[in-house]
Design an enzyme around this catalytic site. Structure first.
Site, mmCIF file in Angstrom:
data_model
loop_
_atom_site.group_PDB
_atom_site.id
_atom_site.type_symbol
_atom_site.label_atom_id
_atom_site.label_comp_id
_atom_site.label_asym_id
_atom_site.label_seq_id
_atom_site.Cartn_x
_atom_site.Cartn_y
_atom_site.Cartn_z
ATOM 1 N N HIS A 19 1.035 -1.073 -0.053
ATOM 2 C CA HIS A 19 -0.089 0.050 -0.125
ATOM 3 C C HIS A 19 0.802 1.387 -0.004
ATOM 4 O O HIS A 19 2.267 1.170 -0.019
ATOM 5 C CB HIS A 19 -0.826 -0.070 1.239
ATOM 6 C CG HIS A 19 -0.270 -0.175 2.509
ATOM 7 N ND1 HIS A 19 -0.328 -1.339 3.223
ATOM 8 C CD2 HIS A 19 0.606 0.763 3.196
ATOM 9 C CE1 HIS A 19 0.264 -1.154 4.231
ATOM 10 N NE2 HIS A 19 0.779 0.044 4.408
HETATM 11 P P1 TYD Z 1 -2.209 -2.836 7.596
HETATM 12 O O1 TYD Z 1 -1.230 -1.493 7.793
HETATM 13 O O2 TYD Z 1 -3.316 -2.732 6.802
HETATM 14 O O3 TYD Z 1 -1.221 -3.857 7.153
HETATM 15 P P2 TYD Z 1 -1.193 -4.886 5.714
HETATM 16 O O4 TYD Z 1 -1.428 -3.818 4.623
HETATM 17 O O5 TYD Z 1 -0.023 -5.489 5.521
HETATM 18 O O6 TYD Z 1 -2.524 -5.691 5.841
HETATM 19 O O7 TYD Z 1 -2.531 -3.081 9.104
HETATM 20 C C1 TYD Z 1 -3.455 -4.398 9.243
HETATM 21 C C2 TYD Z 1 -4.411 -3.994 9.953
HETATM 22 O O8 TYD Z 1 -3.879 -3.663 11.365
HETATM 23 C C3 TYD Z 1 -5.493 -2.811 9.925
HETATM 24 O O9 TYD Z 1 -6.510 -3.332 9.140
HETATM 25 C C4 TYD Z 1 -5.544 -2.106 11.153
HETATM 26 C C5 TYD Z 1 -4.598 -2.450 11.882
HETATM 27 N N1 TYD Z 1 -3.578 -1.532 12.266
HETATM 28 C C6 TYD Z 1 -3.729 -0.656 13.495
HETATM 29 O O10 TYD Z 1 -4.846 -0.596 14.175
HETATM 30 N N2 TYD Z 1 -2.855 0.306 13.747
HETATM 31 C C7 TYD Z 1 -1.666 0.413 13.199
HETATM 32 O O11 TYD Z 1 -0.914 1.306 13.631
HETATM 33 C C8 TYD Z 1 -1.548 -0.630 12.065
HETATM 34 C C9 TYD Z 1 -0.310 -0.529 11.269
HETATM 35 C C10 TYD Z 1 -2.369 -1.390 11.875
#
Ligand code: TYD
Length: 142
Positions: A55
């Site tokens: 992303h």
């Molecule tokens: P995400 O950054 O979407 O990782 P990926 O793209 O690898 O799946 O994070 C996954 C989930 O974790 C996201 O839906 C929400 C949660 N999250 C938080 O609540 N706080 C954070 O700081 C991060 C990085 C993720």
């Protein structure tokens, strides 16, 4: 063209080697870290070969550090790709907003610490690759 993969900078963090163990730190001083830290998260227990969706962020900047083991950060600005391998606890990879990023190829026990410039906000994410490319081309993304 806005920010490019060449704006992603590998910074060498201070390293205090000591017979009792090494120590590295990072602080907002405008040099090693160009933003105040508002959030930290870490990625670990990654099964071999596992890939999470990449992303980009509209405004968030991050610093990636391999606290243990190694991994590769795939970077993409819509025109150029770049891969940066992180495997030293005193190396930080600064990634500004507007860059598609994806941490991949984790070693056994690989731990990725991410220091972030803003609190978590789903609205700051661009998760669709085609949307990323057109936002980059239109100048909507930095
Ligand atoms: P995400 O950054 O979407 O990782 P990926 O793209 O690898 O799946 O994070 C996954 C989930 O974790 C996201 O839906 C929400 C949660 N999250 C938080 O609540 N706080 C954070 O700081 C991060 C990085 C993720």
């Amino acid at each position: 063209m806005g920010l490019s993969v060449d704006d992603c900078i590998l910074v060498e963090l201070p390293r205090l080697a000591d017979p009792r163990g090494s120590l590295t730190f990072v602080e907002y001083d405008g040099k090693s870290l160009p933003f105040p830290i508002r959030r930290a998260y870490w990625i670990y227990d990654v099964p071999g070969g596992e890939v999470r969706g990449g992303h980009a962020y509209r405004t968030l900047a991050e610093l990636f550090i391999a606290l243990s083991g190694s991994f590769v950060v795939m970077l993409d600005d819509g025109e150029c790709h770049r891969e940066v391998a992180l495997y030293r606890s005193y190396a930080g990879l600064y990634v500004p907003p507007g860059i598609w990023r994806e941490p991949v190829r984790f070693s056994t026990n690989g731990v990725c610490l991410v220091l972030a410039s803003l609190p978590y906000d789903e609205r700051d994410y661009i998760r669709d690759r085609d949307a990323f490319i057109s936002a980059k081309q239109s100048g909507e993304l930095p």
